[in-house]
Scaffold this motif. Structure first.
Motif, PDB file in Angstrom:
ATOM      1  N   ALA A   5       0.835  -1.208   0.000  1.00 53.62           N
ATOM      2  CA  ALA A   5       0.000   0.000   0.000  1.00 53.62           C
ATOM      3  C   ALA A   5       0.865   1.251   0.000  1.00 53.62           C
ATOM      4  O   ALA A   5       0.580   2.225  -0.721  1.00 53.62           O
ATOM      5  CB  ALA A   5      -0.929  -0.007   1.213  1.00 53.62           C
ATOM      6  N   ALA A   6       1.929   1.226   0.810  1.00 55.86           N
ATOM      7  CA  ALA A   6       2.817   2.384   0.857  1.00 55.86           C
ATOM      8  C   ALA A   6       3.475   2.605  -0.495  1.00 55.86           C
ATOM      9  O   ALA A   6       3.588   3.738  -0.983  1.00 55.86           O
ATOM     10  CB  ALA A   6       3.874   2.190   1.935  1.00 55.86           C
ATOM     11  N   ALA A   7       3.897   1.529  -1.141  1.00 50.10           N
ATOM     12  CA  ALA A   7       4.539   1.646  -2.454  1.00 50.10           C
ATOM     13  C   ALA A   7       3.567   2.155  -3.506  1.00 50.10           C
ATOM     14  O   ALA A   7       3.923   2.992  -4.353  1.00 50.10           O
ATOM     15  CB  ALA A   7       5.103   0.288  -2.870  1.00 50.10           C
ATOM     16  N   ALA A   8       2.330   1.688  -3.460  1.00 50.99           N
ATOM     17  CA  ALA A   8       1.339   2.063  -4.471  1.00 50.99           C
ATOM     18  C   ALA A   8       1.016   3.543  -4.434  1.00 50.99           C
ATOM     19  O   ALA A   8       0.628   4.129  -5.452  1.00 50.99           O
ATOM     20  CB  ALA A   8       0.061   1.249  -4.273  1.00 50.99           C
ATOM     21  N   GLY A   9       1.174   4.167  -3.267  1.00 48.72           N
ATOM     22  CA  GLY A   9       0.796   5.570  -3.135  1.00 48.72           C
ATOM     23  C   GLY A   9       1.742   6.552  -3.795  1.00 48.72           C
ATOM     24  O   GLY A   9       1.395   7.724  -3.963  1.00 48.72           O
TER      25      GLY A   9
END
Length: 880
Positions: A869-873
């Motif tokens: 999730a952190a990477a996708a943001g």
């Protein structure tokens, strides 16, 4: 009469303008002695001083009581002139309370017993009342008759009053040179006579005049000087707050304008200064309408109409009636509402406004009448109003000229001259851009760009009607983040600003410490608010640099040649429908996508799902539900936004120009963008400008802020890839970081990010000694070329009208940074480390930033939900 008491009483009278508190103390002492000695003349003067001081010190009831006593005592003393002068002061006080007719009667009675200098004072006072009534043509002869007599008698105090009042009259007539000449003379008199409070009122008028002529930084400078003096003397600030509101409205700082109008209304109510209250209510109505609170605006405007009518002020009542119509039109745009406003009503009020001297409002009324007539198919009626509205397009303040050019564009369009309509619309935008280029502060530029929205939308409608994608792209760009193309103003070295920024960092750090310890932070938070306002206002007073020039429209053929193998995808919203303009392989296409509201709702779902997945202690069931929600929303967004243009974009790298809520979409979650390099840019013009940026020279900065788990390790790992030493711990101060940012080739900043709830320019990264804000970045001489913000949510910009962006990432781009890698969703800062290390390994191996981010995100797609999730943001913002 005792000469000593007379002199002391007149000294108290003189002090009213300079120091009303000191005047009242002296006047009471004189009054006590005069009563003991039965010196009625001296007592009359002392009572007049007490009355005028009470008026300045916000006690109108006491003022009326003292002034009536002064008249009575003057008559008993047989001093006709003293009684008449006291009657003049009473007229002024009655006027402030809204008793205008009674005030005029007192003036006429006073004139019967006066001659020479005293009569000139009475004429000047009558002129002031007539000015408040809006009877400008009657007020001016009184000023012209009084001023030579007062000058001849060296009556400097009254000369000052006449000059200030005449300057206001000239301001209403848009005779700004004459107004400023009067105020400069008044300023010299106040300085010579050491009338500090009166000087404050002169500064207030100078602020108002410069606001009317459109010189916002100078207007802010004088209003700030005025407020300092007025508050230092405990003088009323209702009129100053109203002037500030009017200025804020001119640059569309609507929430601040609303606050200033509300404070002005409260101030007038508390002071019981009824003469100023309806003007403040009218400003509150105008601010509410512009802020989307049409029903509130309608209520306030109707109240203002009633009050102006009661006060027999027809000129102002006309302006208030027009504001009622504007509010009704705005209410009519709300779902299920109808305005009931007719073209004839707008035509009539336009004529009334013109007769009353409200030039700008008359133009606006004709523009509204013409637009409404066009909607109803009454072309000849529309053209008649629009032609009259277009007349002042080559004279007057900039925003008024721009509105006139807008009217000309509408009139040419209605007449079938589409080429002439486009030329006039471009002229309107050019005038607004030249005006905006005179603003130095970033937030002023961004908000003032809102004036362009209506004209840019008109041009966009013309372009859609033409069916030519290149024209749609051109006009879409006209309404897209245009302030970022202006050269930023670098503030000069200023010790006061540096001290304020330093204190702000210390205050915020202490708040953070005390909050963790459960301490009382309320006093510190109040100081933080005061410091933020001081820094913001200092920035807004900056003049622009002479080299600032409005940007020119970007030709589609130029853009096509710059894209290479990439495809441009520019999203355009017209009414409630999203469209896409694609530029790829030398072709430009236009495609209708679907409802904008549907896309924006799905984006909210994506952000919610990612935020839920980012929680470290979520259950498997919670993660599964969030993953399902994310997959569904991403698939539906992909179907809405990208599938319709698949044949155009194919598998090319994308340059995406979002609009509205699309600015905060993490594009990597869309199936069509998985593993694909996607560069997000505020506008195609900004992307094109970035291609002309510098090369690969410069140093590398890696810095880590405190309180972020793993940040120091992340920074050390990344620094080792480039064989540099990371700034961390106590060494990572704001000064050290900004020094390292200056001229850097690459800057990686791992720190706690905070989105400021009210001012995006105070969005910050936390370092050892406090927050690094946009105001710190403005000190950079040369912006870093590539910035990586390894912090939660700070890539997300506040979106203002016209897709104007404010925030950390937008500010870096405006300063000249070519590329920003940052997150647009709120996720735990500590979860960004895996992506950042993977990204920098690719970057250190000479891979370009956007492809490196796409590959790193693809590598983390099947990892722990929080890391995924952190990477996708993260998004790649700037130039490919």
């Amino acid at each position: 009469m005792s000469a000593t008491l007379d002199d002391q009483a007149r000294e108290a009278l003189r002090l009213v303008e300079a120091n009303p508190g000191k005047s009242a103390v002296l006047a009471r002492a004189v009054a006590d002695q005069a009563r003991q000695k039965r010196d009625l003349a001296a007592l009359s003067i002392a009572e007049r001083a007490l009355g005028l001081a009470a008026l300045q010190l916000e006690d109108p009831d006491a003022a009326l009581r003292h002034l009536r006593a002064a008249i009575r005592l003057g008559r008993h003393a047989g001093a006709t002139e003293l009684a008449a002068e006291a009657r003049l002061s009473l007229a002024f006080a009655l006027n402030m309370r809204g008793h205008v007719r009674q005030a005029l009667r007192e003036i006429e009675r006073a004139l019967l017993g006066l001659g020479g200098v005293a009569r000139a004072r009475a004429q000047a006072q009558r002129g002031a009342i007539l000015l408040l009534l809006g009877r400008l043509d009657e007020a001016l002869p009184d000023y012209q008759a009084a001023l030579p007599v007062l000058r001849g008698a060296a009556d400097h105090g009254w000369v000052y009053k006449v000059l200030c009042n005449r300057a206001v009259l000239y301001g209403y007539r848009q005779e700004f040179t004459a107004a400023e000449a009067d105020l400069r003379e008044a300023e010299q008199l106040c300085t010579k006579l050491e009338l500090d409070l009166s000087l404050g009122f002169v500064y207030q008028d100078l602020g108002w005049i410069n606001a009317l002529r459109g010189d916002v930084p100078i207007a802010l400078h004088y209003l700030d000087l005025a407020e300092q003096r007025l508050r230092a003397h405990g003088a009323p600030v209702g009129e100053l707050l109203a002037d500030r509101c009017q200025l804020l409205l001119s640059v569309l700082l609507l929430s601040e304008a609303l606050q200033a109008a509300e404070e002005a209304v409260l101030e007038f109510e508390q002071q019981r200064r009824k003469i100023g209250l309806p003007e403040a209510q009218l400003l509150l109505a105008q601010a509410a309408i512009l802020d989307g609170q049409a029903s509130r605006g309608l209520q306030e405007a109707r109240t203002a109409v009633r009050e102006f009518s009661y006060q027999r002020r027809p000129r102002w009542a006309t302006l208030a009636r027009f504001t009622v119509l504007r509010a009704r039109l705005a209410v009519g745009h709300e779902p299920g509402a109808g305005s009931g406003v007719s073209v004839k009503q707008l035509e009539h009020v336009a004529d009334d406004l013109a007769s009353a001297g409200w030039t700008g409002s008359a133009l606006e009324a004709r523009l509204l009448a013409g637009g409404l007539a066009l909607q109803r198919g009454w072309t000849s009626k529309a053209c008649a109003q629009l032609q009259r509205a277009a007349l002042p397009r080559r004279r007057g303040p900039a925003l008024q000229r721009a509105q006139a050019w807008h009217a000309e564009a509408l009139q040419q369009w209605a007449s079938g001259n589409h080429r002439g309509a486009a030329a006039a619309a471009r002229a309107a935008l050019r005038v607004m851009d030249e005006h905006r280029a005179g603003l130095g502060a970033t937030d002023l530029r961004a908000h003032a760009s809102g004036h362009r929205v209506q004209v840019a939308e008109f041009g966009l409608r013309m372009a859609f009607d033409s069916g030519r994608p290149a024209r749609v792209l051109e006009w879409a760009e006209q309404g897209r983040a245009s302030h970022l193309l202006l050269r930023p103003v670098r503030p000069p070295s200023d010790p006061d600003l540096a001290a304020a920024l330093s204190e702000l960092r210390a205050i915020v750090s202490e708040i953070f410490r005390l909050r963790g310890a459960g301490g009382n932070i309320a006093p510190l938070e109040r100081r933080q608010v005061a410091l933020e306002r001081q820094i913001r206002d200092h920035d807004r007073r900056l003049p622009t640099e002479q080299t600032s020039r409005p940007p020119r429209p970007l030709p589609a053929r130029t853009l096509s040649g710059s894209l290479g193998d990439a495809a441009l995808l520019e999203f355009v919203r017209l009414d409630d429908t999203l469209h896409a303009v694609t530029v790829a392989g030398g072709r430009i296409r236009l495609c209708q996508l679907g409802p904008a509201a549907q896309a924006f709702e799905l984006i909210d779902r994506v952000r919610f799902a990612l935020h839920r997945l980012a929680r470290n202690h979520a259950t498997d069931a919670s993660n599964a539900a969030a993953s399902a929600l994310l997959a569904d929303a991403a698939e539906r967004l992909d179907t809405l936004l990208l599938r319709p243009v698949t044949s155009e974009i194919a598998d090319r790298p994308l340059v995406v120009v979002p609009t509205g809520a699309l600015q905060s979409l993490p594009w990597s979650i869309l199936p069509s963008c998985a593993g694909r390099p996607v560069t997000v840019t505020p506008s195609a013009a900004l992307w094109q400008a970035g291609l002309r940026g510098g090369g690969q020279s410069g140093h590398i900065l890696v810095a880590a802020g405190p309180g972020l788990p793993g940040a120091a390790t992340e920074a050390a790992t990344i620094a080792a890839l480039y064989q540099v030493t990371a700034l961390a711990g106590a060494a990572a101060t704001v000064e050290a970081v900004t020094t390292g940012l200056d001229g850097a080739r690459l800057a990686h900043l791992a720190a706690h990010g905070r989105i400021h709830p009210h001012n995006p320019l105070f969005t910050s990264l936390r370092f050892a000694d406090g927050p690094l804000t946009v105001y710190d970045l403005q000190q950079l001489r040369q912006a870093p070329q590539l910035v990586v913000l390894a912090a939660c949510d700070v890539g997300r910009s506040a979106v203002r009208a016209g897709d104007e962006l404010l925030g950390l990432s937008a500010s870096f781009l405006a300063l000249g940074t070519r590329h920003v890698i940052a997150s647009v969703i709120p996720v735990p800062d500590a979860e960004t480390a895996p992506l950042m290390i993977a990204f920098h390994r690719l970057l250190a191996n000479a891979e370009a930033a956007t492809p490196a981010l796409a590959r790193a995100q693809a590598q983390l797609g099947d990892t722990h939900p929080a890391a995924m999730a952190a990477a996708a943001g993260f998004v790649s913002i700037g130039t490919a």
